[in-house]
Design an enzyme around this catalytic site. Structure first.
Site, mmCIF file in Angstrom:
data_model
loop_
_atom_site.group_PDB
_atom_site.id
_atom_site.type_symbol
_atom_site.label_atom_id
_atom_site.label_comp_id
_atom_site.label_asym_id
_atom_site.label_seq_id
_atom_site.Cartn_x
_atom_site.Cartn_y
_atom_site.Cartn_z
ATOM 1 N N CYS A 1 0.853 -1.617 -0.158
ATOM 2 C CA CYS A 1 -0.071 -0.298 0.167
ATOM 3 C C CYS A 1 0.440 1.361 -0.299
ATOM 4 O O CYS A 1 1.735 1.126 -0.045
ATOM 5 C CB CYS A 1 -0.960 -0.308 1.563
ATOM 6 S SG CYS A 1 -2.379 0.802 0.988
ATOM 7 N N LYS B 1 -12.423 -5.172 1.687
ATOM 8 C CA LYS B 1 -12.194 -4.316 3.031
ATOM 9 C C LYS B 1 -13.200 -2.545 3.196
ATOM 10 O O LYS B 1 -13.545 -2.213 2.308
ATOM 11 C CB LYS B 1 -10.167 -3.764 2.872
ATOM 12 C CG LYS B 1 -9.983 -2.890 3.314
ATOM 13 C CD LYS B 1 -8.560 -2.966 3.146
ATOM 14 C CE LYS B 1 -7.802 -1.800 4.224
ATOM 15 N NZ LYS B 1 -6.531 -1.346 3.992
ATOM 16 N N GLU C 1 -17.082 -7.645 -4.553
ATOM 17 C CA GLU C 1 -15.250 -6.962 -4.673
ATOM 18 C C GLU C 1 -14.879 -8.411 -4.443
ATOM 19 O O GLU C 1 -14.015 -8.707 -5.530
ATOM 20 C CB GLU C 1 -15.209 -6.551 -3.472
ATOM 21 C CG GLU C 1 -16.185 -5.034 -3.748
ATOM 22 C CD GLU C 1 -15.627 -3.820 -4.321
ATOM 23 O OE1 GLU C 1 -14.086 -4.585 -5.296
ATOM 24 O OE2 GLU C 1 -15.691 -3.299 -4.991
ATOM 25 N N LYS D 1 -12.041 -7.471 6.288
ATOM 26 C CA LYS D 1 -11.681 -6.562 7.052
ATOM 27 C C LYS D 1 -12.513 -6.059 7.012
ATOM 28 O O LYS D 1 -13.250 -5.327 6.225
ATOM 29 C CB LYS D 1 -10.216 -6.406 6.014
ATOM 30 C CG LYS D 1 -9.167 -5.061 7.820
ATOM 31 C CD LYS D 1 -8.032 -4.723 6.934
ATOM 32 C CE LYS D 1 -7.561 -4.331 7.424
ATOM 33 N NZ LYS D 1 -6.149 -3.540 7.395
ATOM 34 N N SER E 1 -6.830 -3.715 14.627
ATOM 35 C CA SER E 1 -6.426 -2.969 16.156
ATOM 36 C C SER E 1 -7.664 -2.455 16.839
ATOM 37 O O SER E 1 -6.931 -2.633 17.534
ATOM 38 C CB SER E 1 -5.571 -2.224 15.528
ATOM 39 O OG SER E 1 -6.055 -1.104 14.661
ATOM 40 N N TYR F 1 -3.670 -9.486 15.624
ATOM 41 C CA TYR F 1 -2.685 -9.305 16.721
ATOM 42 C C TYR F 1 -2.678 -9.871 18.199
ATOM 43 O O TYR F 1 -1.510 -9.901 18.929
ATOM 44 C CB TYR F 1 -2.671 -7.624 17.107
ATOM 45 C CG TYR F 1 -2.749 -6.895 16.640
ATOM 46 C CD1 TYR F 1 -1.515 -5.860 15.917
ATOM 47 C CD2 TYR F 1 -3.902 -6.206 16.113
ATOM 48 C CE1 TYR F 1 -1.705 -5.213 14.445
ATOM 49 C CE2 TYR F 1 -4.761 -5.688 14.682
ATOM 50 C CZ TYR F 1 -2.809 -4.684 13.918
ATOM 51 O OH TYR F 1 -2.988 -4.015 12.826
HETATM 52 C C1 PBG Z 1 -4.519 0.456 5.013
HETATM 53 C C2 PBG Z 1 -3.898 -0.719 6.078
HETATM 54 C C3 PBG Z 1 -4.757 -0.585 7.245
HETATM 55 C C4 PBG Z 1 -4.845 -1.374 7.844
HETATM 56 C C5 PBG Z 1 -3.624 -1.928 7.547
HETATM 57 N N1 PBG Z 1 -3.417 -1.715 6.703
HETATM 58 C C6 PBG Z 1 -6.321 0.032 7.579
HETATM 59 C C7 PBG Z 1 -6.749 1.475 7.009
HETATM 60 O O1 PBG Z 1 -5.639 2.723 7.701
HETATM 61 O O2 PBG Z 1 -7.326 2.109 6.273
HETATM 62 C C8 PBG Z 1 -6.152 -2.113 9.814
HETATM 63 C C9 PBG Z 1 -5.033 -2.414 10.068
HETATM 64 C C10 PBG Z 1 -5.471 -2.639 11.265
HETATM 65 O O3 PBG Z 1 -6.218 -1.722 11.781
HETATM 66 O O4 PBG Z 1 -5.763 -3.958 12.465
HETATM 67 N N2 PBG Z 1 -3.712 0.270 4.221
HETATM 68 ZN ZN ZN Z 2 -3.241 2.191 2.652
#
Ligand code: PBG
Ligand code: ZN
Length: 277
Positions: free
Chosen positions: A71, A148, A186, A201, A227, A266
């Site tokens: 990303c 996502k 998607e 996600k 998270s 996590y």
């Molecule tokens: C973005 C990305 C995100 C997460 C991992 N990569 C989401 C975002 O900020 O939109 C979230 C992971 C998490 O909340 O544990 N590419």
């Molecule tokens: Zn991103």
């Protein structure tokens, strides 16, 4: 985020030792460079933080399966998942695809075992598959962040990864939590484009979608226990409001029951311990 830290490459190598002792042999890497700019140059450079981390981790732990999150949000100064069309103040989907292909080759060359694009750009899977094949990486699998959602549950991650967008939000490329049909479509689309693994996600508020996608696709399905989900359990456990271990295992069982083949979490080390490793 309690118990979650940014690590240097040396620390990550040590962490792999701990993980292996718990029976955990796969990791997903997120890079946080020293310098961020408008196009995320660090992510495109063979000496960038991720390329370096992959090389050193694979050298120290050839038996560790290293997945890379692909990303731009952690590498750009504006914090968006793609390159900005400055005239329109939006993410330029097609310009981002081009640079994503470059980023994938950087990961592949460094020795990544699987690439996981998380930016939700249209056409990303076919773009990466074509680029990887052309460069000779026909065997390198792609795990698509296929479904996502635009979610408040990402809050703690953005704090840790220093990737809060400096303007606007991610609703133009991430999905509407209310839209069930698009969520399923998607993942079907990414399967058709050649994704080897699909993903939902976040996980906990989307168990119905996990089940829907499981029943409408034939690829292994990963779920990302994000998270905010982790933080909710942690803080409730700390306050003594819930029996933490019990709720944790109940949550993991729910993911499996819904249809997950792979759980990204996590909590991984805690779960491994509870399972007797
Ligand atoms: C973005 C990305 C995100 C997460 C991992 N990569 C989401 C975002 O900020 O939109 C979230 C992971 C998490 O909340 O544990 N590419
Ligand atoms: Zn991103």
């Amino acid at each position: 985020m309690p118990g979650v830290f940014q690590m240097s490459i040396d620390e990550a190598i040590k962490e792999c030792e701990t993980l292996k002792s718990l029976g955990l042999y796969s990791i997903i890497l997120f890079g946080i460079p020293d310098v961020k700019d408008s196009v995320g140059s660090d992510a495109l450079c063979e000496h960038g933080i991720i390329a370096q981390a992959i090389r050193e981790i694979k050298a120290a732990h050839p038996d560790m399966f290293v997945v890379t999150d692909l990303c731009f949000c952690e590498y750009t100064d504006h914090g968006h998942c793609g390159i900005i069309d400055t005239a329109r103040e939006t993410v330029d989907n097609d310009a981002t695809l081009e640079l994503s292909a470059k980023q994938a080759i950087v990961h592949a060359k460094a020795g990544a075992d699987m690439i996981a694009p998380s930016g939700m750009m249209d056409g990303i899977i076919v773009t990466l598959r074509t680029a990887l094949d052309k460069a000779g990486y026909v065997e390198l699998p792609i795990m698509a962040y296929s479904t996502k959602f635009s979610s408040g549950y990402y809050g703690p991650f953005r704090d840790v990864a220093e990737s809060v967008p400096s303007f606007g939000d991610r609703t133009t490329y991430q999905m509407d939590p209310a839209n069930r049909r698009e969520a399923i479509a998607e993942s079907i689309e990414d399967e058709a484009q050649g994704a080897d693994i699909l993903m939902v996600k976040p996980a906990l508020a989307y168990l119905d979608i996990i089940r829907d996608i499981k029943e409408n696709t034939s690829r292994p399905l990963a779920i990302y226990n994000v998270s905010g989900e982790y933080a909710m359990l942690k803080f409730a456990g700390r306050e003594g409001l819930i029996d933490y271990d019990r709720v944790l295992m109940e949550t993991m069982i729910a993911f499996k029951r819904a249809g997950a083949s792979i759980i990204i979490s996590y909590h991984a080390k805690e779960v491994a311990k509870l399972l007797g490793h």
